[in-house]
Design an enzyme around this catalytic site. Structure first.
Site, PDB file in Angstrom:
ATOM      1  N   LYS A 152       0.876  -1.161   0.000  1.00 54.00           N
ATOM      2  CA  LYS A 152       0.000   0.000   0.000  1.00 54.00           C
ATOM      3  C   LYS A 152       0.924   1.225   0.000  1.00 54.00           C
ATOM      4  O   LYS A 152       1.618   1.498   0.975  1.00 54.00           O
ATOM      5  CB  LYS A 152      -0.913  -0.020   1.226  1.00 54.00           C
ATOM      6  CG  LYS A 152      -1.997   1.048   1.198  1.00 54.00           C
ATOM      7  CD  LYS A 152      -1.460   2.339   1.757  1.00 54.00           C
ATOM      8  CE  LYS A 152      -2.492   3.455   1.759  1.00 54.00           C
ATOM      9  NZ  LYS A 152      -1.878   4.757   2.164  1.00 54.00           N
ATOM     10  N   GLY A 207       4.454   3.461  10.925  1.00 57.69           N
ATOM     11  CA  GLY A 207       3.745   4.732  10.905  1.00 57.69           C
ATOM     12  C   GLY A 207       3.321   5.153  12.294  1.00 57.69           C
ATOM     13  O   GLY A 207       3.910   4.750  13.302  1.00 57.69           O
ATOM     14  N   SER A 208       2.271   5.949  12.348  1.00 55.24           N
ATOM     15  CA  SER A 208       1.845   6.549  13.610  1.00 55.24           C
ATOM     16  C   SER A 208       1.165   5.529  14.520  1.00 55.24           C
ATOM     17  O   SER A 208       0.628   4.516  14.064  1.00 55.24           O
ATOM     18  CB  SER A 208       0.863   7.690  13.337  1.00 55.24           C
ATOM     19  OG  SER A 208      -0.370   7.182  12.843  1.00 55.24           O
ATOM     20  N   GLY A 211      -2.706   5.515  13.566  1.00 55.82           N
ATOM     21  CA  GLY A 211      -3.012   4.734  12.370  1.00 55.82           C
ATOM     22  C   GLY A 211      -2.728   3.255  12.553  1.00 55.82           C
ATOM     23  O   GLY A 211      -3.512   2.398  12.132  1.00 55.82           O
ATOM     24  N   GLY A 212      -1.616   2.957  13.216  1.00 52.73           N
ATOM     25  CA  GLY A 212      -1.265   1.560  13.437  1.00 52.73           C
ATOM     26  C   GLY A 212      -2.250   0.858  14.348  1.00 52.73           C
ATOM     27  O   GLY A 212      -2.602  -0.304  14.117  1.00 52.73           O
ATOM     28  N   GLU A 231       5.264  -1.134  13.484  1.00 52.74           N
ATOM     29  CA  GLU A 231       6.254  -0.296  14.176  1.00 52.74           C
ATOM     30  C   GLU A 231       5.614   1.069  14.343  1.00 52.74           C
ATOM     31  O   GLU A 231       5.301   1.745  13.360  1.00 52.74           O
ATOM     32  CB  GLU A 231       7.549  -0.199  13.371  1.00 52.74           C
ATOM     33  CG  GLU A 231       8.611   0.638  14.060  1.00 52.74           C
ATOM     34  CD  GLU A 231       9.582   1.283  13.097  1.00 52.74           C
ATOM     35  OE1 GLU A 231       9.836   2.490  13.245  1.00 52.74           O
ATOM     36  OE2 GLU A 231      10.063   0.580  12.189  1.00 52.74           O
ATOM     37  N   CYS A 268      12.306   7.324  13.408  1.00 48.27           N
ATOM     38  CA  CYS A 268      11.607   6.628  14.485  1.00 48.27           C
ATOM     39  C   CYS A 268      12.505   6.418  15.696  1.00 48.27           C
ATOM     40  O   CYS A 268      12.016   6.160  16.793  1.00 48.27           O
ATOM     41  CB  CYS A 268      11.080   5.291  13.983  1.00 48.27           C
ATOM     42  SG  CYS A 268      12.336   4.245  13.202  1.00 48.27           S
ATOM     43  N   GLU A 351       5.212  11.227  21.807  1.00 49.11           N
ATOM     44  CA  GLU A 351       6.145  11.393  20.692  1.00 49.11           C
ATOM     45  C   GLU A 351       5.822  12.670  19.925  1.00 49.11           C
ATOM     46  O   GLU A 351       4.676  12.943  19.588  1.00 49.11           O
ATOM     47  CB  GLU A 351       6.073  10.198  19.740  1.00 49.11           C
ATOM     48  CG  GLU A 351       7.068  10.293  18.593  1.00 49.11           C
ATOM     49  CD  GLU A 351       6.964   9.125  17.625  1.00 49.11           C
ATOM     50  OE1 GLU A 351       7.980   8.810  16.969  1.00 49.11           O
ATOM     51  OE2 GLU A 351       5.879   8.524  17.521  1.00 49.11           O
TER      52      GLU A 351
END
Length: 468
Positions: A152, A207-208, A211-212, A231, A268, A351
């Site tokens: 994606k 990603g965030s 979203g994750g 992650e 990250c 974060e």
């Protein structure tokens, strides 16, 4: 708004049907041939560098040197997995021959190996347009495992994603790979729908946390839940010990300045929280702080909002803030105390994805250990100690190992080398699967599952567990 493929692109249903059809042929490709396919992809990407890098530079705002190095990392990763496949180093094999005298009773012949999970969905990341994108670590490790991959694409670099996929698929086809081994889809809805689809057997995500977590829940809520290797967020705590500040103050200050502003703080592994014995002295020792542009307007806006939110919290003050009103992001250092963190532990777990770090001043290392006891998970934990490892350093390394996937002594966490021993993961919220890594050759284990063969004739066994 998500970017979509041209109208001539196959529908998501077609892509997933093709990936499902490719699973059997992909599983049948011997390790040596998978190695050859990955090498072919690496060669093709290197050959296309003069086309790929300018597109990446235009879409990501990252400098040419950084992107060229990142592309080299990407092709090195392909070749490293290829070398390990060819040598058999990625095989997880255990063989127990029949033993009539086994203490538990006569033991049959049992041989354990691993097999590919099937089609894998990979969500590309924004901050590494090559190394964590279409041909990033998730894709390469899944291909090495023998799985078809549906990527994606990230909307931050759509043209680069299409070009990279085109170069890679052409190389795979020319090398004789099974059809549709690697495919690309675009769009937020398409990504979510693919997670829900029963033809997808595992998901890789970088990603965030927000979203994750959403996609992780989708994967868990399926009638047939699947592994979700996400992650997510990490503040990557650093502890500067009193001995470290006495012995290495200048090195620590300059190293930190370079690390937390690297790539505009969009790593990250950026050191987002630093425990210091004397915040005033630490700030005075820092060199001038500069950084480059952020990846895009959406990320820059999210950074500004997160920075303002953290700076406004009780017990937090702004120690340094430069660049406001310019086209570049602000570089900010905030400060607080261990007392304030004990009152609000979220201060060190929030974060801020950009060039900002929070300095936490402490009176004793016992205060730091007390604060860290309530800390969640992180990708990394670092101790900046003296020239010689002392008891304080040993104790802090042990404390951080309870929270982080990688612990570091007298170096900085930015920069995640690709190697066999690497571990890039950690307890929640650093990742959704802390026993696995998204970087290094051990990443292949995410996309394979064990199968034990009992009393199976030699000719029906997978090659790696036959008698040699």
């Amino acid at each position: 708004m998500s970017t979509t493929l041209p109208s001539t692109a196959p529908t998501l249903n077609t892509v997933l049907a093709q990936a499902s059809a490719a699973a059997g042929p992909a599983r049948a490709v011997p390790s040596g041939d998978r190695a050859r396919l990955l090498t072919a992809v690496a060669d093709a990407l290197d050959a296309a560098a003069d086309t790929l890098v300018p597109v990446a530079q235009r879409e990501s705002h990252l400098p040419e040197a950084r992107l060229s190095g990142e592309l080299a990392r990407t092709t090195f990763q392909c070749r490293l997995f290829a070398e390990r496949l060819a040598s058999g180093a990625l095989d997880d094999v255990r063989v127990d021959h029949a033993d009539p005298h086994w203490p538990m009773g006569a033991r049959p012949d049992i041989r354990r190996t691993t097999v590919p999970l099937g089609p894998v969905l990979v969500f590309a990341a924004s901050n590494f347009p090559f190394a964590f994108s279409v041909l990033g670590g998730d894709t390469v490790s899944a291909l090495a495992a023998g799985c078809p991959v549906v990527v994606k694409a990230h909307p931050g670099h759509p043209e680069l994603s299409r070009l990279t996929a085109s170069v890679a698929t052409a190389a795979l086809n020319a090398a004789g790979a099974p059809a549709h081994l690697l495919q690309l889809v675009e769009g937020e809805r398409e990504g979510a729908d693919a997670v829900r689809d029963p033809r997808i057997k595992a998901v890789g995500f970088t990603g965030s946390t927000h979203g994750g977590r959403y996609l992780f829940q989708l994967a868990a809520d399926r009638p047939d839940p699947i592994p979700f290797y996400g992650e997510l967020g990490s503040t990557n705590p650093v502890v500067v010990t009193p001995a470290g500040w006495t012995d290495r103050a200048e090195d620590i200050a300059t190293g930190f300045a370079a690390s937390f502003t690297l790539g505009a703080g969009q790593f990250c592994t950026q050191p987002g929280v630093v425990f210091v014995p004397d915040a005033d002295a630490f700030l005075a020792a820092l060199p001038p702080l500069t950084t480059g542009p952020m990846l895009g307007d959406r990320i820059a806006a999210a950074y500004a909002t997160a920075l303002d939110d953290l700076a406004a919290r009780d017990g937090v003050t702004v120690a340094r803030r430069t660049g406001r009103g310019t086209d570049l992001p602000e570089v900010a250092l905030l400060r607080t105390t261990t007392e304030a963190v004990r009152a609000n532990p979220s201060l060190i777990s929030t974060e801020v994805f950009g060039p900002t770090s929070l300095l936490v001043e402490y009176g004793s290392l016992e205060e730091v250990e007390t604060v860290l006891a309530d800390f969640g998970g992180a990708l990394t934990g670092t101790v900046q100690g003296g020239h010689v490892l002392d008891e304080d350093g040993r104790r802090l390394l042990d404390v951080l190992a309870g929270h982080a996937g990688r612990v570091i002594w007298n170096e900085w966490p930015t920069g995640v080398t690709v190697t066999d021993a690497q571990h890039h993961g950690g307890p929640w919220p650093a990742s959704t699967a802390p026993t696995t890594t998204s970087v290094g050759t051990a990443a292949v284990n995410r996309f394979r599952r064990p199968v034990a063969y009992q009393n199976v004739p030699q000719q029906a066994l997978p090659a790696e567990i036959r008698d040699r």
